[in-house]
Every structure is written in structure tokens, then in C-alpha cells.
Design a protein around this motif. Structure first.
Motif, mmCIF file in Angstrom:
data_model
loop_
_atom_site.group_PDB
_atom_site.id
_atom_site.type_symbol
_atom_site.label_atom_id
_atom_site.label_comp_id
_atom_site.label_asym_id
_atom_site.label_seq_id
_atom_site.Cartn_x
_atom_site.Cartn_y
_atom_site.Cartn_z
ATOM 1 N N LEU A 288 36.994 33.287 32.535
ATOM 2 C CA LEU A 288 38.232 32.999 31.841
ATOM 3 C C LEU A 288 38.791 31.642 32.248
ATOM 4 C CD1 LEU A 288 39.786 35.130 30.130
ATOM 5 C CD2 LEU A 288 41.427 35.066 31.965
ATOM 6 N N LEU A 289 38.639 31.363 33.544
ATOM 7 C CA LEU A 289 39.173 30.122 34.076
ATOM 8 C C LEU A 289 38.393 28.938 33.529
ATOM 9 C CD1 LEU A 289 41.531 29.985 35.875
ATOM 10 C CD2 LEU A 289 40.023 29.699 37.826
ATOM 11 N N ILE B 268 51.117 39.713 36.319
ATOM 12 C CA ILE B 268 51.161 40.439 37.581
ATOM 13 C C ILE B 268 52.597 40.879 37.829
ATOM 14 C CG2 ILE B 268 50.712 40.286 40.037
ATOM 15 C CD1 ILE B 268 48.746 37.903 39.010
ATOM 16 N N ASN C 246 54.467 42.155 40.195
ATOM 17 C CA ASN C 246 55.313 41.917 41.375
ATOM 18 C C ASN C 246 55.477 40.435 41.690
ATOM 19 O OD1 ASN C 246 52.687 41.557 42.119
ATOM 20 N ND2 ASN C 246 52.863 42.582 44.085
ATOM 21 N N SER D 221 49.742 23.542 53.025
ATOM 22 C CA SER D 221 49.172 24.330 51.914
ATOM 23 C C SER D 221 50.039 25.528 51.532
ATOM 24 C CB SER D 221 47.739 24.770 52.222
ATOM 25 O OG SER D 221 47.709 25.888 53.056
ATOM 26 N N THR E 24 51.375 30.849 51.060
ATOM 27 C CA THR E 24 50.245 30.091 50.514
ATOM 28 C C THR E 24 49.726 30.805 49.273
ATOM 29 O OG1 THR E 24 48.657 31.330 51.798
ATOM 30 C CG2 THR E 24 49.523 29.330 52.816
ATOM 31 N N SER E 25 48.827 30.131 48.571
ATOM 32 C CA SER E 25 48.202 30.757 47.409
ATOM 33 C C SER E 25 47.539 32.069 47.799
ATOM 34 C CB SER E 25 47.140 29.834 46.813
ATOM 35 O OG SER E 25 47.743 28.834 46.078
ATOM 36 N N ILE F 225 50.209 34.821 48.050
ATOM 37 C CA ILE F 225 50.698 35.243 46.737
ATOM 38 C C ILE F 225 49.610 36.038 46.006
ATOM 39 C CG2 ILE F 225 51.425 34.381 44.483
ATOM 40 C CD1 ILE F 225 52.822 32.077 46.069
ATOM 41 N N TYR G 235 49.358 39.744 47.162
ATOM 42 C CA TYR G 235 50.300 40.641 46.498
ATOM 43 C C TYR G 235 49.878 40.880 45.052
ATOM 44 C CZ TYR G 235 53.576 40.631 50.370
ATOM 45 O OH TYR G 235 54.148 40.828 51.584
ATOM 46 N N ALA G 236 49.341 39.822 44.420
ATOM 47 C CA ALA G 236 48.957 39.932 43.009
ATOM 48 C C ALA G 236 47.829 40.937 42.828
ATOM 49 C CB ALA G 236 48.556 38.566 42.467
ATOM 50 N N ALA H 177 48.951 44.500 43.198
ATOM 51 C CA ALA H 177 49.720 45.077 42.097
ATOM 52 C C ALA H 177 48.828 45.366 40.903
ATOM 53 C CB ALA H 177 50.841 44.135 41.683
ATOM 54 N N ASP H 178 47.948 44.456 40.561
ATOM 55 C CA ASP H 178 47.124 44.638 39.373
ATOM 56 C C ASP H 178 45.935 43.699 39.482
ATOM 57 O OD1 ASP H 178 45.979 44.818 36.888
ATOM 58 O OD2 ASP H 178 47.892 44.986 35.847
ATOM 59 N N ALA I 192 44.716 42.049 36.103
ATOM 60 C CA ALA I 192 45.635 41.005 35.637
ATOM 61 C C ALA I 192 45.511 39.777 36.524
ATOM 62 C CB ALA I 192 47.071 41.509 35.641
ATOM 63 N N ALA I 193 45.318 40.011 37.826
ATOM 64 C CA ALA I 193 45.169 38.886 38.743
ATOM 65 C C ALA I 193 43.926 38.089 38.389
ATOM 66 C CB ALA I 193 45.096 39.393 40.182
ATOM 67 N N ALA I 194 42.841 38.807 38.078
ATOM 68 C CA ALA I 194 41.610 38.110 37.700
ATOM 69 C C ALA I 194 41.821 37.342 36.403
ATOM 70 C CB ALA I 194 40.469 39.114 37.542
ATOM 71 N N LEU I 195 42.544 37.965 35.452
ATOM 72 C CA LEU I 195 42.800 37.287 34.177
ATOM 73 C C LEU I 195 43.716 36.081 34.370
ATOM 74 C CD1 LEU I 195 43.239 40.304 31.743
ATOM 75 C CD2 LEU I 195 41.347 38.712 31.848
ATOM 76 N N SER I 196 44.511 36.098 35.441
ATOM 77 C CA SER I 196 45.385 34.963 35.712
ATOM 78 C C SER I 196 44.648 33.861 36.455
ATOM 79 C CB SER I 196 46.587 35.399 36.557
ATOM 80 O OG SER I 196 47.310 36.383 35.879
ATOM 81 N N GLY I 197 43.377 34.051 36.693
ATOM 82 C CA GLY I 197 42.592 33.003 37.304
ATOM 83 C C GLY I 197 42.491 33.080 38.811
ATOM 84 N N ILE I 198 42.893 34.210 39.400
ATOM 85 C CA ILE I 198 42.774 34.356 40.847
ATOM 86 C C ILE I 198 41.358 34.814 41.177
ATOM 87 C CG2 ILE I 198 43.511 35.773 42.806
ATOM 88 C CD1 ILE I 198 46.312 35.770 41.521
ATOM 89 N N GLY J 253 50.641 46.008 46.662
ATOM 90 C CA GLY J 253 51.493 45.048 45.975
ATOM 91 C C GLY J 253 52.881 44.857 46.563
#
Lengths: 523, 330
Positions: free
Chosen positions: A88-89, A106, A108, A126, B196-197, B200, B203-204, B207-208, B211-217, B274
Motif C-alpha cells: 500500500l505504501l 487507528i 486511539n 527522533s 517516537t514513531s 506511536i 499504540y496503533a 488498537a487495530d 488499520a495500522a498496516a493500511l496507514s503505512g506502519i 492500545g
């Protein structure tokens, strides 16, 4: 034969103007072919619709375009260069972004963090800079007309519609070339904001792929459409030249009559009401009174959150009323829960709103899902017999025109339409004489809708009683014998037969109380 | 101007009230701790001397550090049973190979961190890369680690380097407990880390994850790193426990295993991921330890301790669930 297509056919005649084109896409999951042979070509600055029944392969096509899955065969071109995103990225770095139907936010994290992930602005060591994240988030929100949303708010605390807007905003913000919107209006009450944003994007030269079941919307914003059926592209048409009938025919391969089908109601006046509600109050509901008689289909029309959820949940005992009476077959009742509701009197079966979380058990087979409330019928002694399970489920599946071969599949692997058919089959299999259906055709395609309507009508013709809520007015117009309009927890108007028109329903749903409540408060 | 005024209320609605935030986060457990401490001070007037404060913090440190590592895994929606194994290995290694002097202590800390990180990499590989369920994967690594600890030291015995057991439980200038400094350092690292990233993202994915993977994490990387960081925390816990007990025991970590989960839950970290934090978890661990002391000084036999700890845990969870529901109603 499709594999032999020459490479240069990608993009077809308009190769120079196609922003994103795909040809001969094929994808199979094990033995299930999700996409047989799909072609699509998006033009920069234009909105292109993707139409098709549930299970036609739309989701798979979207997943391939966004890089979530790789196709087994076929190729894609983005602005004349080969395009094969492996994630996706990766797709996003090529400026192809997607707003997903099952939102990818997400809960939270803050709105700003969600908008900027995975590249949050850094401060020293960072660490992520909260201030700059908020600023950047606020700037994105402002640019898309959402400055009323706090960038620091936790996404999980926002209303569903705002969450959908955030999902769309994030996609638009990342979409330099191609924007894919999968059912973007599923939770939006109005489309003005969305269409404004889409127009702004197309002015920048972004090619938009718009996926929706709502044809009126598609006609308003899209110029071209690609129709998928059984995983194959049937046609790409100019929407100006195609009538609704043409499109339905392409989608399902047969034409539908969309008029209201007059039903001969059984003379019901002599019989006791299956379900009578008197002065029901509590959880935002006020003085709710109505009757549901055998052979009757009663519709509930309301905007989101006007008390319809509470009403249905009270009628099966998930929530408790503060005051008022519920009678089943003339006797007052108190439910302790849906299981209890099934057993009382002639039985009440409930179809919940959320298919994924309240309806299906995705790991179990479709047959097991159907027979769940009546497991005893599928048992020999204390053991469940697979053969009997299938035969009990089969009988119910036939009533909703569900293909019997799906019964042994895990229900999670079926399309949304077939899952919904299985859930309606479940309510029918219970043998209950009253059905409470909350949005029975939520998110399903035209063909499945008609099967569901036919099943509901047949059930009522046999003397069953149906109370249903629908988020789609045409459904109420087509299906309901009588209709209640809800606004702010009250019944604002009651309609009967030919009075049920979209225009009159809309007025009542917006809270225009008229003095024509002829049925009286207590029937 | 009017527009701004119109927007204000919408902004405030989206955040929970101050009272709810105080009571549902670390605030609740800190209040419980303070109340318990008052009780302790009433029973034992000596409780307020710097000596007994230091002793209490010394007792708290191993559990607090282990629970901090556990909290990182729980926040990312996982469970880590290997904590018991890591602590046991560290303990027996320090008891069998004592390294004297400050230099020896520094090497010992590094060895403990390395043991924790190595087990963390293994957990991370099983959970993040092979996608095994964390409870099953870490159960396996815990059993393996316990086995390794038994190979290194068959029966309780050996002795930890004197410098470690003395200095790490001492007070600087007769006031500040060294173990307290260790805890503060870990908290400080966490405060940086959670901003840091990586923090964050932690926590992402809790929680989900999808969704985290879809957000590019990069969920695999975050999960793997989480296990390594948690492993280091367990290693440090093993080090502090060894300083405390001054001797080796191949099953030293076992009693801490369930208490880490209790501390996490007491601290208000949701076991479904989360939410939560390290400070509240450490406060939870401190409360469990203090409860032991209070019961002891009240003359209640030590086999009742578990019953009291369990009861406090149930009360805390019920109360915080009640507060959350209260917050949602509004």
C-alpha cells in the motif's frame, strides 16, 4: 485466450490520456477465482465509476490497484510506466491513494497523527513533534473544509461520518495521481462535502475511481463507468449514454422492474397483532406505539440515530424500556434477550445491524451460521450431524435464493451479499413468525436485494409479520405495506400503501410533523 | 471571530474530561498507592525513614521493571510469558559468574540486557515474522529459558558479585536509592520512546493492526522491536532481582510472571491492547509490593498475600471499568 493479448493494448486507444490502466487482471484465492479478467482505464481529471454486484470482484480489483495484493496475471500502467505496487505504501509513493470502505484509521491516535502516518514530523532525538503534527494536521483539515474537527481529537471518539471524512481526506491528500474511493458515502448523510473535494481533486488532474452501490450518486459525479460481473469486465460505458436499466442489465445480466409491487394483504383486521407496542419510552424513545399484524410488512424510515436502533434492540430484549408495554400475540411480555424473544409466543427473530460483528461467525461454515439458533434440528442425539445441518440450512437458503454450494464454505470467505443472505436465512430458519430486520440489504448489490425482497414478501404472504428498518428509501417504497417515520425518538408520521413515496418519507424523516396522524396514537 | 467561537465547543467535546482522565489513567493507581502508604505509615512509623523507603523501592524494582516490559507487549496487543525465563537466566548467570567491581557490574548489566534482547529477538521472530500467537510462542520460549537456567545452575545457590548486591541496593548520599534511579532512568527512556514513531506505532498496532498496516506502519518491525525492548526490560529486572537476593535460583523469575500481568492490569493498561502506559504499570507493581509489606506489618501470614493481591486487582479493574463507562455515558 486472455493471456495472449498483446501488451500494447494496455490503455487501449487512449493510452496517452489514461492515468492508470489495467488489463487482463486475474486473481484466484485457492480454488475461488475472485477476478477472472478485469480491464479498467482511468483518465486524469475524470471520475470513473466501478459498478458491480457484491462478489463481482470490485474489492479484489481495488486491492490490486492499491498494492494490497498482487495479481496472478495481467499488467498495469501508471502514466505510461509499468505499475506493480508491492504494498500500500509503495502505491502511495506512486501517488495512488485509497479511502477504504472498512475505514483504515487507528482509533486511539489523534486525527492529525492518522492523517500524517507513517511520516510524522520529527523534533529532536527522533521524537515526534506534537506541535508540528497538530499544525500539519490542522492545515490538511482546513484545506479540505473540515476545520471544525479538532486535529488533536482521538479518532475513536469521532462520529462515524467524521471518521469517514478523515479517511477520505487522508486519501485525497496522498493522491497526487489516482484516488480510489471505496463506498465513500456509506456513512455520510449528504454528499456535498465529498463531491466538492472530489471536484477539487479532479481539477488538480487526479484520476478518481469511485465505487458505490448508489447509482444516483454515481450519475451525479461520474462520467464513465466500468461494470464488473463475475470477475470480468463486462463493459466500460459513458454514463451519459447508458440508462439505469442498461446498467442493471450489465451488472446482473437481467432487467429488473423497480416499481412497487402491489401485494394483496391478507385480511388482517380480525387477527390479534403479532406484536403490539404501547407507549414505549426509554433510551431516547418517547411514546412509541404501533401494531404489527400477521401478513404485514411494516417499514421504519429514519435518518441515522433517530432511535431506530434502540427500538429494535428493545423489541428483542437487548435493551430495556423505561416504561410502556410490549405485547406478543396479545399477551404482555418482558424479554431477557434475543433467545427469549425467539421462544415467546410465535417467536421473534432479529437481524442485527452490523453483519461482521453482530451477525456472522466467520470461521464457521455458512450452513452452521444458518442453523445456529435451531441447532437441535440438525442433531442426532447430542451430536450435530453435518448432513442434517446442510439439509436444514438448505431449506432456509432456498428461500433467499442462496446458491447451495456456498453452504459448506466458511462464511467469512463469502461475499457480503451471500453473508447477508445467510443471515436472513438464519432468521427464517428459526421458524419465528415475526422478523425484525435492521437494514436487511445493507451494503448488498441489486441482485441480492431482489432475492432478499422476494424472501421477505414470501414470508409475509405465508402469514409472517415483518418489521424492518432501511437506510434506503427505495427499499421502503418497494417493500413496505405500512411505514413509520421516526424523528428524535418519536413517530412523526405513519404511512399506508400508496402514500409511501420517497418525497413524503423524506419530509417526515426530517421532522416535519404533520397533523395527519390518522391512525391515532393507540390502534 | 464568530466562527472561532462556534468551533470551540466541538473541540472540547472530543476529549474526555479532566476528572475522567485522572481517574482512568495513572491517577487511580497512584491514589491507591498513596492511600496504602498512609496505612503503612500509620502501622509502621518507621515507614517514612529514607532507609525503609529505599528498602521498599528495592523490593519494587524487579517487578516494576518486568511489568514495564510486559506493558510494552500488552499495549501492542500481545502477551509475553518469557519474562519468567529471562529473569531466571539472568539471575543464574550473575550467581554463577560473578564479576566484581563497578566494571564487572557494567559488564553484568550488558550481559543481562543481551540475554533479554536475544530472547526478545526470538519472541519477535516467532510472533511478528512467523505470526504465531504471542501467548503460545512466548510460552515456548519461557519453557526453553527455564531449561537453560536449570542447565546453568541445577539448584539454588551461588552468589552474586558483592559490589552489585551492595551498591545496587544502596542509597546515594544516604538518601536516594540506586534502584529508584534505575526505575527513573527506565521511565525517562520510555517517555522519549513513546513519543517516537515506534512508540506511536506501538499504540496503533495494539488498537487495530490491520488499520495500522493500511496507514503505512511496518507492523512486523514494530512488533519485533517491541519484543526486543521488552526483553531488555526483563534483563534489567533480572539484574535488579539478583542484586536484591544476592544468590542464584533457576526458577527466580517464576513468581514474577503472573504479578507482571497483575501490575499491568492494575495500572489500567487494557489487556486488549492500545491503551495504558509504563508509569501506571510501575505504580501498579509498586502497589502490589507495598500491599505485601502492609499485610506483613499488620501481622497477616504471608500465604494470605496472594488472596489480597487478587482482590485488589479485581476491585481496581471493576472500578476503572465503572469509571470508563461513566465517562462514556456523558
Amino acid at each position: 485466450m486472455f493471456d495472449n493479448q498483446p501488451e500494447h493494448s494496455i490503455g487501449g486507444t487512449g493510452a496517452d490520456r489514461a492515468a492508470l490502466s489495467a488489463a487482463g487482471l486475474h486473481k484466484a484465492y485457492g480454488a475461488t477465482v475472485a477476478l477472472e479478467h478485469a480491464d479498467i482505464s482511468l483518465v486524469a481529471g475524470k471520475v470513473h465509476a466501478l459498478l458491480g454486484e457484491n462478489g463481482a470482484g470490485k474489492s479484489t480489483l481495488v486491492r490490486i490497484l492499491t498494492g494490497a495484493v498482487a495479481p496472478d496475471a495481467g499488467g498495469m500502467m501508471l502514466n505510461g510506466k509499468p505499475y506493480a505496487p508491492h504494498s500500500l505504501l509503495d502505491a502511495r509513493t506512486r501517488k495512488v491513494a485509497t479511502a477504504f470502505q472498512e475505514l483504515s484509521l487507528i482509533p486511539n491516535l489523534s486525527v492529525a497523527q492518522n492523517l500524517l502516518l507513517p511520516n510524522l514530523p520529527r523534533a529532536f532525538a527522533s521524537m515526534v513533534s506534537t506541535r508540528r503534527t497538530l499544525e500539519a494536521g490542522a492545515e490538511i483539515l482546513a484545506r479540505h473544509g473540515l476545520d471544525r474537527i479538532d486535529p488533536a481529537a482521538e479518532v475513536g471518539r469521532l462520529a462515524l461520518a467524521d471518521r469517514q471524512r478523515i479517511e477520505i481526506t487522508r486519501a485525497i491528500d496522498n493522491a497526487g495521481q489516482v484516488l480510489i474511493l471505496d463506498e465513500p458515502t456509506a456513512s455520510l448523510a449528504e454528499t456535498d462535502w465529498l463531491f466538492d473535494q472530489i471536484r477539487k481533486a479532479t481539477q488538480r488532474g487526479v484520476a478518481v475511481l469511485y465505487i458505490s452501490h448508489r447509482l444516483a450518486e454515481v450519475r451525479e459525479i461520474c462520467t464513465e463507468a466500468t461494470v464488473l460481473r463475475n470477475g470480468t469486465t463486462i463493459a466500460s460505458v459513458d454514463l451519459g449514454d447508458a440508462s439505469d436499466g442498461d446498467i442493471f442489465e450489465m451488472m446482473v445480466g437481467r432487467k429488473f422492474a423497480h416499481q412497487r409491487k402491489p401485494r394483496v394483504m391478507r385480511s388482517a383486521s380480525g387477527e390479534a397483532a403479532r406484536l403490539a407496542v404501547m407507549d414505549l419510552c426509554g433510551h431516547d424513545l418517547q411514546d412509541m406505539s404501533f401494531e404489527l399484524r400477521p401478513g404485514e410488512i411494516l417499514g421504519v424510515a429514519a435518518l441515522e440515530g433517530q432511535g431506530q436502533q434502540e427500538l429494535f434492540r428493545m423489541l428483542v430484549g437487548i435493551e430495556r424500556p423505561h416504561s410502556g408495554r410490549i405485547e406478543v400475540d396479545g399477551a404482555p411480555v418482558k424479554f431477557s434477550g434475543p433467545r427469549d424473544a425467539l421462544k415467546i409466543g410465535s417467536g421473534i427473530a432479529y437481524l442485527p445491524e452490523e453483519r461482521k460483528t453482530e451477525g456472522i461467525f466467520s470461521g464457521l461454515s455458512a450452513a452452521t451460521n444458518v442453523v445456529l439458533p435451531v441447532m437441535g434440528q440438525a442433531a442426532r442425539g447430542i451430536l450435530i450431524s453435518h448432513g442434517r445441518e446442510i439439509s436444514v440450512a438448505q431449506a432456509a437458503a432456498d428461500r433467499v435464493e442462496m446458491n447451495p454450494r456456498y453452504l459448506s464454505f466458511p462464511i467469512g470467505d463469502l461475499s457480503g451479499g451471500n453473508q447477508q443472505k445467510a443471515l436472513i436465512a438464519r432468521t427464517l430458519a428459526t421458524g419465528a413468525q415475526t422478523l425484525l430486520l435492521f437494514d436487511p440489504s445493507r451494503g448488498v448489490d441489486v441482485g441480492t436485494k431482489q432475492s432478499i425482497y422476494a424472501a421477505i414478501r414470501a414470508f409475509a404472504d405465508d402469514g409472517g409479520a415483518v418489521l424492518f428498518y432501511s437506510s434506503e428509501l427505495p427499499e421502503i417504497v418497494q417493500l413496505a405495506d405500512r411505514c413509520l417515520a421516526l424523528y428524535g425518538g418519536r413517530i412523526t408520521r405513519r404511512f399506508k400503501g400508496a402514500e409511501i413515496t420517497e418525497q413524503s418519507l423524506v419530509a417526515a424523516m426530517l421532522g416535519h410533523v404533520t397533523p395527519e396522524i390518522t391512525e391515532g396514537v393507540l390502534a | 471571530m464568530t466562527e472561532v467561537q462556534l468551533q470551540q465547543p466541538a473541540f472540547h467535546d472530543s476529549r474526555p474530561g479532566l476528572v475522567t482522565r485522572l481517574l482512568t489513567g495513572a491517577g487511580l493507581i497512584v491514589m491507591v498507592y498513596v492511600l496504602l502508604y498512609v496505612l503503612y505509615a500509620v502501622q509502621q512509623p518507621k515507614a517514612l525513614t529514607s532507609y525503609s523507603i529505599a528498602a521498599l523501592i528495592n523490593n519494587t524494582a524487579p517487578l516494576a521493571l518486568a511489568a514495564a516490559g510486559q506493558a510494552i507487549i500488552v499495549i501492542s496487543r500481545g502477551f509475553d510469558l518469557s519474562v519468567a525465563g529471562v529473569i531466571s537466566i539472568c539471575n543464574v548467570v550473575l550467581a554463577v559468574y560473578p564479576l566484581e567491581g563497578p566494571g564487572g557490574a557494567a559488564v553484568s548489566v550488558l550481559i543481562c540486557l543481551a540475554i533479554g534482547a536475544a530472547v526478545g529477538v526470538m519472541n519477535g521472530y516467532l510472533v511478528a515474522v512467523l505470526k504465531l500467537q504471542s501467548i503460545a510462542a512466548t510460552l515456548a520460549t519461557m519453557i526453553i529459558c527455564q531449561g537453560i537456567a536449570l542447565v546453568i545452575l541445577k539448584a539454588p545457590g551461588g552468589s552474586v558479585a558483592e559490589w552489585i548486591s551492595y551498591e545496587m541496593t544502596d542509597r546515594l548520599w544516604g538518601v536516594i536509592p540506586v534502584s529508584g534511579l534505575v526505575l527513573s532512568a527506565v521511565l525517562l527512556i520510555w517517555m522519549v520512546l513513546r513519543r517516537t514513531s515506534f512508540g506511536i506505532s506501538l499504540y496503533a498496532i495494539g488498537a487495530d493492526e490491520s488499520a495500522a498496516a493500511l496507514s503505512g506502519i511496518n507492523t512486523t518491525r514494530v512488533r519485533l522491536l517491541a519484543h526486543v525492548v521488552a526483553g531488555c526490560a526483563y534483563g534489567l529486572a533480572g539484574f535488579m532481582l539478583s542484586a536484591q537476593t544476592a544468590t542464584g535460583n533457576p526458577s527466580a523469575g517464576t513468581p514474577l510472571l503472573m504479578l507482571t500481568f497483575a501490575a499491568v492490569a492494575l495500572g489500567g493498561t487494557s489487556l486488549s491492547g492500545g491503551r495504558g502506559g509504563i508509569f501506571a504499570t510501575m505504580a501498579g507493581a509498586a502497589t502490589l509490593t507495598l500491599l505485601q509489606k502492609v499485610l506483613f506489618s499488620a501481622g497477616i501470614a504471608s500465604f494470605y498475600t496472594g488472596m489480597f493481591q487478587g482482590a485488589v486487582l479485581i476491585l481496581a479493574v471493576v472500578f476503572s471499568a465503572f469509571l470508563v463507562r461513566l465517562g462514556d455515558r456523558k
